[in-house]
Design a protein around this motif. Sequence first.
Motif, PDB file in Angstrom:
ATOM      1  N   ASP A 295     -22.161   4.288  14.705  1.00  0.00           N
ATOM      2  CA  ASP A 295     -21.508   5.500  14.191  1.00  0.00           C
ATOM      3  C   ASP A 295     -21.966   5.830  12.772  1.00  0.00           C
ATOM      4  O   ASP A 295     -21.286   6.530  12.037  1.00  0.00           O
TER       5      ASP A 295
ATOM      6  N   ILE B 283     -19.885  14.502  25.920  1.00  0.00           N
ATOM      7  CA  ILE B 283     -18.924  13.928  24.975  1.00  0.00           C
ATOM      8  C   ILE B 283     -18.671  12.464  25.309  1.00  0.00           C
ATOM      9  O   ILE B 283     -18.666  11.599  24.422  1.00  0.00           O
TER      10      ILE B 283
ATOM     11  N   GLU C 279     -17.894  15.448   9.832  1.00  0.00           N
ATOM     12  CA  GLU C 279     -18.150  14.004   9.795  1.00  0.00           C
ATOM     13  C   GLU C 279     -19.632  13.731   9.535  1.00  0.00           C
ATOM     14  O   GLU C 279     -19.985  12.801   8.811  1.00  0.00           O
TER      15      GLU C 279
ATOM     16  N   GLN D 197     -16.438  17.500  13.813  1.00  0.00           N
ATOM     17  CA  GLN D 197     -17.542  16.552  13.998  1.00  0.00           C
ATOM     18  C   GLN D 197     -18.711  16.878  13.059  1.00  0.00           C
ATOM     19  O   GLN D 197     -19.351  15.975  12.511  1.00  0.00           O
TER      20      GLN D 197
ATOM     21  N   ARG E 257     -19.601   9.366  22.854  1.00  0.00           N
ATOM     22  CA  ARG E 257     -18.583   8.385  22.446  1.00  0.00           C
ATOM     23  C   ARG E 257     -19.096   6.961  22.691  1.00  0.00           C
ATOM     24  O   ARG E 257     -18.889   6.062  21.869  1.00  0.00           O
TER      25      ARG E 257
ATOM     26  N   TYR F 234     -18.978  19.740  21.765  1.00  0.00           N
ATOM     27  CA  TYR F 234     -17.704  20.463  21.671  1.00  0.00           C
ATOM     28  C   TYR F 234     -17.938  21.969  21.527  1.00  0.00           C
ATOM     29  O   TYR F 234     -17.202  22.775  22.098  1.00  0.00           O
TER      30      TYR F 234
ATOM     31  N   TYR G 131     -22.884  12.547  15.051  1.00  0.00           N
ATOM     32  CA  TYR G 131     -21.714  13.417  14.879  1.00  0.00           C
ATOM     33  C   TYR G 131     -22.090  14.879  15.143  1.00  0.00           C
ATOM     34  O   TYR G 131     -21.320  15.622  15.752  1.00  0.00           O
ATOM     35  N   TYR G 132     -23.273  15.254  14.687  1.00  0.00           N
ATOM     36  CA  TYR G 132     -23.731  16.626  14.945  1.00  0.00           C
ATOM     37  C   TYR G 132     -23.830  16.871  16.449  1.00  0.00           C
ATOM     38  O   TYR G 132     -23.358  17.892  16.956  1.00  0.00           O
TER      39      TYR G 132
ATOM     40  N   GLU H   4     -12.892  21.321  17.024  1.00  0.00           N
ATOM     41  CA  GLU H   4     -13.391  19.947  17.099  1.00  0.00           C
ATOM     42  C   GLU H   4     -14.874  19.888  16.727  1.00  0.00           C
ATOM     43  O   GLU H   4     -15.321  18.920  16.108  1.00  0.00           O
TER      44      GLU H   4
ATOM     45  N   LEU I 257     -22.351  15.310  18.887  1.00  0.00           N
ATOM     46  CA  LEU I 257     -21.006  15.350  19.461  1.00  0.00           C
ATOM     47  C   LEU I 257     -20.362  16.707  19.177  1.00  0.00           C
ATOM     48  O   LEU I 257     -19.747  17.320  20.059  1.00  0.00           O
ATOM     49  N   GLY I 258     -20.530  17.207  17.958  1.00  0.00           N
ATOM     50  CA  GLY I 258     -20.023  18.533  17.613  1.00  0.00           C
ATOM     51  C   GLY I 258     -20.659  19.619  18.459  1.00  0.00           C
ATOM     52  O   GLY I 258     -19.992  20.568  18.889  1.00  0.00           O
TER      53      GLY I 258
END
Length: 186
Positions: free
Chosen positions: A129, A118, A157, A154, A122, A142, A135-136, A150, A138-139
């Motif tokens: 971004d 994570i 997003e 993500q 970031r 999580y 985003y995938y 979360e 990052l998801g």
Amino acid sequence: GLLVAGVWTIAAVVEHRGALRRVSQVAAVVVIALLTGLCFRQVSFWRNSITLFEHTTAVSPYSANALFNLGVGYANVGRPDLAEPVFRRAADLNPNGLGILQNWAASLIETRQPDEAIDVMRRLMDLDDSKPEHYYQLGLAYYTKGDYTEAIFQAGEALRLDEGYPPALQLIDKCVAAIPPEVPVE
């Protein structure tokens, strides 16, 4: 240019002297044998990308590109445990390398280190971004951590950037399936 001029000069000299012709033939055979040996030696480093880039990083330990390619080689053969420290070293040398950061985060996720993944994602998203993959991923970090809410956010997003992005849709389905049903209160 100079090589061609040199060959023509040697050919002209050899053409007029019989003894030189025989010596040049023997020399040509020796040179060809030497080059063949060097070729076989070099090919031994090129058996596969891992062998090639292990050799390259031994020769050039401060090459972020060589380290990145070695990490990709390890990841491609299913060895994220070997890829992760190599990507870490590459990121130390090139902290803004998007591919390095994305692959490093992937190896962290695969080695069950979601908190660090994570953090890396970031950093990556501070640089760029605009990609749904970020985003995938990052998801996915999580999700690996067990934070399904979360992870769904993500993935959403990612879908905001690409409404039909299949990995994000699949991640949402996995998260929904992983969320335990509410226990009824009596």
